[in-house]
Scaffold this motif. Structure first.
Motif, short mmCIF file in Angstrom:
data_model
loop_
_atom_site.label_atom_id
_atom_site.label_comp_id
_atom_site.label_asym_id
_atom_site.label_seq_id
_atom_site.Cartn_x
_atom_site.Cartn_y
_atom_site.Cartn_z
N TYR A 192 0.84 -1.20 0.00
CA TYR A 192 0.00 0.00 0.00
C TYR A 192 0.88 1.25 0.00
N CYS A 193 0.37 2.28 -0.64
CA CYS A 193 1.11 3.54 -0.77
C CYS A 193 1.10 4.29 0.56
N SER A 194 2.25 4.74 1.00
CA SER A 194 2.34 5.46 2.28
C SER A 194 1.74 6.86 2.17
N THR A 211 -1.11 7.69 -0.10
CA THR A 211 -2.56 7.66 -0.34
C THR A 211 -3.27 6.52 0.37
N GLY A 212 -2.52 5.51 0.78
CA GLY A 212 -3.14 4.33 1.37
C GLY A 212 -3.74 3.38 0.35
N GLN A 213 -3.61 3.71 -0.93
CA GLN A 213 -4.14 2.87 -2.00
C GLN A 213 -3.18 1.72 -2.31
N PRO A 214 -3.70 0.61 -2.87
CA PRO A 214 -2.82 -0.52 -3.20
C PRO A 214 -1.77 -0.12 -4.24
N THR A 215 -0.59 -0.67 -4.09
CA THR A 215 0.47 -0.49 -5.08
C THR A 215 0.54 -1.74 -5.95
N GLN A 216 1.07 -1.60 -7.14
CA GLN A 216 1.15 -2.73 -8.07
C GLN A 216 2.61 -2.93 -8.46
N LYS A 217 3.09 -4.18 -8.38
CA LYS A 217 4.47 -4.46 -8.76
C LYS A 217 4.57 -4.66 -10.27
N ASN A 218 5.73 -4.35 -10.84
CA ASN A 218 5.96 -4.73 -12.24
C ASN A 218 6.27 -6.22 -12.29
N VAL A 219 6.36 -6.79 -13.47
CA VAL A 219 6.51 -8.24 -13.60
C VAL A 219 7.79 -8.72 -12.94
N ALA A 257 -2.68 5.83 -8.07
CA ALA A 257 -3.49 6.95 -7.59
C ALA A 257 -2.65 8.21 -7.42
N SER A 258 -1.41 8.05 -6.97
CA SER A 258 -0.55 9.21 -6.73
C SER A 258 0.57 9.34 -7.75
N GLY A 259 0.85 8.26 -8.48
CA GLY A 259 1.95 8.29 -9.43
C GLY A 259 3.30 8.03 -8.79
N VAL A 260 3.32 7.71 -7.49
CA VAL A 260 4.57 7.47 -6.77
C VAL A 260 5.10 6.08 -7.11
N THR A 261 6.39 5.99 -7.41
CA THR A 261 7.04 4.71 -7.66
C THR A 261 7.95 4.37 -6.48
N TYR A 262 7.82 3.17 -5.97
CA TYR A 262 8.63 2.71 -4.84
C TYR A 262 9.64 1.68 -5.33
N TYR A 263 10.89 1.84 -4.88
CA TYR A 263 11.95 0.91 -5.24
C TYR A 263 12.48 0.23 -3.97
N PRO A 264 12.86 -1.06 -4.06
CA PRO A 264 13.45 -1.74 -2.89
C PRO A 264 14.70 -1.00 -2.41
N GLN A 265 14.85 -0.92 -1.10
CA GLN A 265 15.99 -0.22 -0.51
C GLN A 265 16.65 -1.08 0.55
N MET A 266 17.92 -0.79 0.81
CA MET A 266 18.66 -1.45 1.87
C MET A 266 19.09 -0.41 2.89
N SER A 267 19.18 -0.82 4.14
CA SER A 267 19.66 0.07 5.21
C SER A 267 21.15 -0.16 5.42
N PRO A 268 21.96 0.92 5.41
CA PRO A 268 23.40 0.75 5.65
C PRO A 268 23.70 0.47 7.12
#
Length: 338
Positions: free
Chosen positions: A159-161, A163-171, A180-191
């Protein structure tokens, strides 16, 4: 003439094959799969799949060895054929790499299915990743760790932080989008820094209450916002054991999936021998102490199961060779021996 032509043809063919298996071509192919949904969907038909169940990887024991089976798309469909949404299950997979021959590797978590039924059909078992990393072949460990981290990230970012709407993964699973918001989320690592402290003749190791009995390791901690690696090392050493770092050097780095995806940045730190009295932070650590070379060498030989003594106490032992802390300790031993 024909013989010369054939020899030339073989040399050219060999060169083309080598070019097609270079690191650059492999990385560019993976990037294409991440960016092109239709190409990645096609790749699933020729790819191999690593199975997980609630983030635990599937292993098969053959003799004394633990193998990580790679299932073909046909084998996956056979397993999933009883489900009405078999094709949708493959859509849940994430791309985790490919072979030198450009055969893509995917990971798929079947946590919604009956675990015992899958284990029985494939003659193996789903194993906790902490245990799996230390029993499988060294080339499989990084792949399993990366796969679990990516699967975990998708599970926690549905879910989008904003809008709260569901996010969709690419293949490929390389990103998630909130339409809904156009925001793209990418996997991240913590240093995270992991530091082996030395006063020149001894090295400092510590343990937390949650560690297995007898296990000691190097100090570690997450980087704070705005810090660089050097600042984090100095702060963590000061906070945890009350020592001031005089100098440090970088050793190596390692992806580590616990407790979530982290980039472990390994360093050696030197403190002044005349001011090496430990002042431990008991909120974070259960014990911290100096170890001499002889004790370290003996501890490296010791297995966890052999560390318990007759009186119930435990002799010190150290992380296994797959952990970067083990590499730091080995490097320190080599430096002292030299």
């Amino acid at each position: 003439m024909a013989v010369v032509y054939q020899a030339l043809h073989r040399r050219v063919s060999s060169l083309v094959c080598r070019l097609h298996s270079t690191y650059v071509r492999k990385m560019r192919y993976l990037n294409q799969l991440k960016e092109d949904d239709s190409l990645c969907r096609q790749a699933q038909a020729s790819g191999t799949f690593y199975l997980f169940h609630n983030l635990s990887p599937f292993l098969q024991k053959v003799g004394k060895k633990y193998l990580v089976p790679q299932l073909s798309a046909a084998e996956m469909k056979r397993i999933l054929e009883k489900l009405p949404e078999a094709e949708q299950w493959l859509e849940k997979s994430v791309l985790i790499g490919c072979s030198d021959e450009h055969r893509p590797h995917f990971a798929l978590d079947l946590g919604a299915l009956d675990k015992s039924a899958i284990e029985s059909e494939l003659q193996g078992s789903f194993t906790d990743l902490r245990k799996a990393l230390f029993v499988v072949d060294g080339k499989d460990s990084p792949l399993l760790a990366s796969a679990q981290s990516l699967l975990r990230w998708h599970d926690s970012h549905q879910y989008c932080s904003k809008t709260g709407q569901p996010t969709q993964k690419n293949v490929a699973g390389s990103k998630r989008v909130c339409h809904a918001s156009g925001v793209t989320y990418y996997p991240q690592m913590s240093p995270v820094v992991i530091t082996l402290v030395s006063d020149g003749s001894c090295c400092l190791l510590a343990r937390q209450p949650s560690f297995p009995q007898g296990m000691f390791t190097a100090l570690s901690g997450f980087c704070d916002m705005g810090e660089n690696v050097e600042e984090t090392v100095r702060r963590e050493v000061a906070e945890e054991v009350g020592l001031e770092v005089e100098s440090l050097r970088y050793s190596a780095s390692q992806h580590w999936p616990f407790p979530s995806s982290a980039l472990m940045i390994a360093c050696h730190a030197l403190v002044g021998a005349q001011r090496a009295q430990i002042s431990m932070d008991s909120l974070e650590l259960e014990e911290a102490r100096w170890f001499g070379l002889e004790e370290i060498v003996e501890g490296l030989k010791r297995e966890p199961g052999s560390s318990k003594q007759e009186d119930g106490s435990f002799l010190p032992w150290f992380p296994p060779k797959q952990a970067i802390a083990h590499q730091l300790i080995r490097e320190w031993v080599q430096q002292q021996s030299a």
